[in-house]
Design an enzyme around this catalytic site. Structure first.
Site, PDB file in Angstrom:
ATOM      1  N   ARG A 110       0.827  -1.195   0.000  1.00 44.30           N
ATOM      2  CA  ARG A 110       0.000   0.000   0.000  1.00 44.30           C
ATOM      3  C   ARG A 110       0.869   1.255   0.000  1.00 44.30           C
ATOM      4  NH1 ARG A 110      -5.178   0.754   1.653  1.00 44.30           N
ATOM      5  NH2 ARG A 110      -5.219  -1.281   2.674  1.00 44.30           N
ATOM      6  N   THR A 114      -1.220   7.728  -1.029  1.00 38.37           N
ATOM      7  CA  THR A 114      -2.421   7.636  -1.868  1.00 38.37           C
ATOM      8  C   THR A 114      -3.365   6.525  -1.426  1.00 38.37           C
ATOM      9  OG1 THR A 114      -1.409   6.062  -3.417  1.00 38.37           O
ATOM     10  CG2 THR A 114      -1.044   8.426  -3.821  1.00 38.37           C
ATOM     11  N   ASP A 208      -0.571 -11.100  12.745  1.00 39.72           N
ATOM     12  CA  ASP A 208       0.111 -10.832  11.478  1.00 39.72           C
ATOM     13  C   ASP A 208       0.754 -12.128  10.994  1.00 39.72           C
ATOM     14  OD1 ASP A 208       2.247 -10.165   9.583  1.00 39.72           O
ATOM     15  OD2 ASP A 208       1.855  -8.086  10.117  1.00 39.72           O
ATOM     16  N   ASP A 211       4.571 -11.920  10.114  1.00 33.40           N
ATOM     17  CA  ASP A 211       5.432 -11.855  11.294  1.00 33.40           C
ATOM     18  C   ASP A 211       5.522 -13.195  12.004  1.00 33.40           C
ATOM     19  OD1 ASP A 211       5.922  -9.212  10.797  1.00 33.40           O
ATOM     20  OD2 ASP A 211       4.722  -8.435  12.461  1.00 33.40           O
TER      21      ASP A 211
END
Length: 218
Positions: A110, A114, A208, A211
């Site tokens: 990402r 924006t 996550d 991770d």
């Protein structure tokens, strides 16, 4: 268990071994080494279901007793595409189930300014015409990365896209269906969880996945 949402077919792999392995993955005390091993095993179970209608072709073979007709994966061979980085943790399980499939890679992230998903790395055949592509991404949360990956692959000529995720959130599934319109996609999940939290983490989820796969959560 599954259903059709628009042009997207959602398949929940409802099996006792899937439920067992997913429960151990969810446990925050599960160490990274076991997390990786169970992810591989869980992906193998998902892949077994996701490849049920993969294209096949007949081939003549000779057994120790006689000649007979067998089957093999049709050409062009399926293409397995993990989304970096967490999707790499799913690759071993998928290729164990389909060792003759080819492998490509997509790196997506990402843009924090924006909020768009940008492709920062790709290693794919130049022409995906006729290819059945299997996309690997552990968590379907907001759906942004998976939407862009599917669009990217179809723009490159893919004939069919099937996505394998460990977990999905209802919000991500709804956004995927709304964003893709009439684009046909099969989505295979071990479970659909309750919701996303304020950080867009799946609840109850498993944290996550990247991770935990690579020991960064310990």
């Amino acid at each position: 268990m599954g259903g059709t949402v628009g042009a997207m077919r959602v398949h929940i792999v409802d099996h006792p071994l899937v439920a067992h392995k997913l429960s151990v993955l969810r446990d925050k005390k599960t160490p990274s080494m076991i997390f990786r091993q169970l992810t591989e095993e869980l992906v193998m179970l998902l892949a077994y279901e996701a490849t049920r209608d993969v294209a096949m072709e007949e081939v003549r073979i000779e057994t120790p007793v006689t000649e007979t007709t067998g089957f093999r994966l049709a050409r062009p061979r399926p293409l397995v595409v993990p989304i970096l980085r967490a999707g790499l943790g799913m690759l071993e399980g998928m290729t164990k189930m389909a060792p003759s499939a080819e492998v490509g890679f997509l790196g997506m992230a990402r843009n924090e300014e924006t909020l768009d998903i940008v492709t920062y790395a790709e290693r794919l055949p130049a022409d995906l015409s006729g290819r059945h592509v299997f996309v690997l991404d552990p968590m379907l949360a907001t759906g942004g990365t998976l939407i862009e990956a599917i669009r990217f692959l179809y723009q490159r000529g893919a004939a069919r896209v099937t996505c394998l995720c460990l977990l999905g959130a209802p919000e991500g599934i709804e956004r995927l269906e709304a964003s893709l319109g009439d684009v046909e996609v099969d989505l295979y999940l071990a479970a659909v969880d309750e919701r996303l939290d304020e950080r867009s983490y799946i609840v109850p989820g498993l944290g996550d996945a990247g991770d935990r796969l690579y020991g960064l959560a310990e």
